[in-house]
Design a protein around this motif. Structure first.
Motif, PDB file in Angstrom:
ATOM      1  N   GLN A 174      89.267  28.438  57.244  1.00 28.80           N
ATOM      2  CA  GLN A 174      88.246  28.776  56.256  1.00 28.80           C
ATOM      3  C   GLN A 174      86.854  28.402  56.789  1.00 28.80           C
ATOM      4  O   GLN A 174      85.885  29.105  56.541  1.00 28.80           O
ATOM      5  N   SER A 195      94.744  27.222  51.172  1.00 29.17           N
ATOM      6  CA  SER A 195      94.496  26.641  52.504  1.00 29.17           C
ATOM      7  C   SER A 195      95.606  25.680  52.893  1.00 29.17           C
ATOM      8  O   SER A 195      96.020  25.635  54.053  1.00 29.17           O
ATOM      9  N   ASP A 232      92.132  32.582  56.747  1.00 30.26           N
ATOM     10  CA  ASP A 232      91.870  31.826  55.525  1.00 30.26           C
ATOM     11  C   ASP A 232      90.473  32.180  55.016  1.00 30.26           C
ATOM     12  O   ASP A 232      89.468  31.765  55.589  1.00 30.26           O
ATOM     13  N   GLU A 233      90.422  32.957  53.950  1.00 32.67           N
ATOM     14  CA  GLU A 233      89.168  33.399  53.339  1.00 32.67           C
ATOM     15  C   GLU A 233      88.177  33.954  54.369  1.00 32.67           C
ATOM     16  O   GLU A 233      87.083  33.422  54.526  1.00 32.67           O
TER      17      GLU A 233
HETATM   18 MG    MG Z   1      90.874  27.232  50.726  1.00 29.14          MG
END
Ligand code: MG
Ligand code: ADP
Lengths: 258, 341
Positions: B105, B65, B181-182
């Motif tokens: 995220q 991140s 992000d994820e």
């Molecule tokens: Mg992360």
């Protein structure tokens, strides 16, 4: 500049939409001033009879002060919507979009201004119902609204800045409570300047809550001293501009910490 | 490339003369000061050619991140340089913000707005006219199968739909580079597969460069054309999933011996087979590493037969990304995740 104006409009509309879908928030911060108005207005009714107090009734004295105090207290919560945006990814998405930082602050302040006008009118209404009379008429009421809005902008910008610095709901509420109470009491909101202890009067001269309270009460008299109103109004405006600028700068601190 | 501290497995040179879509050189980032400081990135370098899905794979806390925040102008590194779509991120963040989409995220839609309102606002912020924003929002709602829910508050949507809304918001202004992000963390298996399908379309149909971070090995394996494996703030390996797996010395042949004896004889027989790089025998378990399992198998079976060794079963396995991670990071992925938990 045109992006600033355009973005401010968009973000203001977004926050007003949020307000219209959660109108209960407007009432939540009105509880305290209502209690003060109804309880203290009756409890301390006879304060107005003290020699030198200089008002027709205590409720009449108290109402404009409570209008500006409410504006300050509610504005202290302004930063919580920034914190909610941070806890979600909304803030981060905004900051990676080509959005003007100043517009993010402006959107928040515009929202606060609308909230303040609605709440102020409610407090005015309850004051009227409990016996206050506004001798300055519509013009006086409009001036009070302007003072309340300026005071709200000052504290909303401060709250936004603190939110960006501390990034936590509890810390933000702590800081704004810590500031709000002394600022309310070290002012002429509750007690006429002539009857305050000397040192409180001295401190109050540097207190923006007092500036707004003095200008508001003056504007509601039958023959206002406009010089005094303008003087306090100018101080409020100047401080609001400084605070808005500081809040815009606080985005840098936020971005350094993430 | 030579500046990367980790192993660089690939050797595919850029055939076009264009700049890479993403270039990160020696990123260092420390959070906090003094004894409480955390070194999130300790010199991360990698590049992504345009039009691919680049996977940034690593356990929790590896610095994924942080890397994405730096690339997307949100955060600044202590040192190092970054260009995205050919623009220097630290010098011209405003330009970069027009060229990228960032899906954090954390969920990043406004729960008190409808899906359509979220998309249109994002479009307007990017300077689209009201009509264009509306049209583009319709297009994306359709594409992600969100049309029916479009006018309901996003807070009422399912998790999978909400995540798709996040991605759609990142696409509204047709960015050149998209950071995810994820994107599938916390989604149920069905929604994950659904999201995978959408992501793989982005690079092929939309010719976007996608930087995807994940801590799922299977996700990295199936989506990323190229992987950057990070561990504790460092890049430990880069390459396509296949290159990385092959770099471990190819396949392994697993055989179950009928009897747990004569280990020396077994080892000598297998070692003599051309291509075998390593042999282990443990009880009845025989493992041999070869560049190409299918090609080596007949020779191995013949050698064992000649030596008079009976087998119960035999199988060939490609190395997994788990093996890759273990090899380059010096600890298993599972273990690295547990250290954090
Ligand atoms: Mg992360
Ligand atoms: N805002 C922050 N303040 C302090 N430490 C942070 C912050 N963000 C991340 N970290 C730390 O930096 C390291 C890398 O974090 P991160 O980039 O979020 O990892 P990943 O995304 O791979 O899980 C972790 O040790 C994390 O605790």
């Amino acid at each position: 500049m045109s992006t600033f104006v355009g973005h401010s409009r968009l973000l203001t509309l977004r926050s007003l939409r949020t307000l219209s879908r959660q109108p209960a928030y407007l009432l939540f911060t009105l509880v305290q001033p209502m209690v003060w108005l109804l309880l203290f207005g009756q409890l301390f009714r006879r304060i107005a009879e003290l020699p030198g107090f200089g008002a027709a009734s205590y409720v009449e004295y108290l109402t404009p002060g409570l209008v500006v105090m409410t504006a300050m207290m509610t504005a202290g919560w302004s930063g919580t919507s920034f914190i909610q945006d941070m806890e979600r990814g909304v803030m981060d998405r905004n900051l990676t979009s080509p959005v003007s930082r100043a517009a993010l602050i402006t959107g928040s302040l515009a929202h606060q201004a609308v909230t303040t006008v609605v709440q102020s009118l409610i407090v005015f209404g309850v004051g009227l119902a409990t016996g206050a009379r506004y001798r300055g008429g519509i013009r006086g009421v409009v001036v009070v609204l302007a003072c309340a809005v300026l005071l709200a902008l000052i504290f909303a910008a401060l709250s936004d800045a603190i939110a960006l610095l501390v990034r936590q709901q509890e810390a933000l509420i702590g800081v704004s409570q810590f500031l709000a109470m002394p600022l309310a009491f070290l002012s002429s909101v509750m007690m006429a300047p002539a009857l305050m202890p000397g040192w409180v009067g001295d401190v109050a001269r540097f207190n923006p809550v007092d500036w707004a309270a003095v200008a508001s009460r003056e504007a509601l008299t039958s023959t206002p001293d406009w010089g005094l109103v303008l003087d306090r109004g100018a101080l409020l405006l100047a401080l609001a501009i400084v605070m808005g600028w500081l809040a815009t700068r606080a985005f840098r601190a936020y971005q350094r910490s993430i | 490339m030579s500046r990367s501290p980790g192993a660089v497995v690939t050797s595919t040179p850029s055939t076009t003369g264009t700049d890479p879509a993403i270039e990160a050189i020696d990123l260092v980032k420390t959070y906090g000061k003094g004894t409480k400081s955390v070194r999130a990135l300790a010199g991360v370098s990698f590049t992504a050619t345009s039009g691919i899905v680049l996977g940034l794979l690593g356990p929790n806390g590896a610095g994924k991140s942080t890397t994405v925040k730096i690339l997307s102008t949100l955060s600044t590194p202590d040192s190092g340089s970054v260009t995205v779509a050919g623009v220097d991120v630290r010098r011209h963040p405003d330009q970069v913000r027009r060229l990228i989409g960032y899906v954090s995220q954390k969920p990043a839609f406004d729960p008190i707005g409808t899906g359509r309102e979220n998309l249109e606002l994002q479009g307007r912020i990017h300077g689209m006219s009201g009509r264009n924003a509306r049209r583009r929002a319709d297009e994306l709602l359709e594409r992600f199968g969100l049309g029916e829910a479009a006018n309901r508050l996003a807070s009422k949507w399912s998790g999978g739909m909400q995540r798709k809304l996040d991605v759609a918001m990142g696409l509204i202004h047709r960015p050149r580079v998209l950071f995810l992000d994820e994107p599938t963390t916390g989604l149920d298996p069905e929604a994950r597969v659904d999201m995978w399908a959408e992501i793989s379309k982005l690079a092929t149909d939309d010719r976007l460069t996608v930087l995807l971070t994940t801590h799922y090995l299977d996700e990295a394996d199936s989506l990323a054309a190229r992987l950057v494996i990070v561990d504790r703030g460092r890049v430990v390996a880069t390459g396509s999933p296949d290159q990385l797996k092959s770099s471990l010395g190819g396949d392994s042949v697993h055989a179950e011996l009928a009897h747990a004896d004569r280990h020396d004889r077994v080892r000598r027989a297998v070692e003599a087979v051309p291509g075998v790089t390593r042999v282990t025998v443990d009880g009845t378990a025989l493992r041999a590493w070869v560049p190409d399992g299918a090609a080596a198998l007949p020779g191995m079976l013949a050698a064992l037969g000649e030596a008079g060794i009976a087998l119960a079963s035999v199988s060939v396995a490609r190395p997994s990304l788990d093996d890759v991670y273990l090899h380059y990071a010096g600890r298993s992925f599972q273990q690295a995740e547990e250290v954090r938990a």
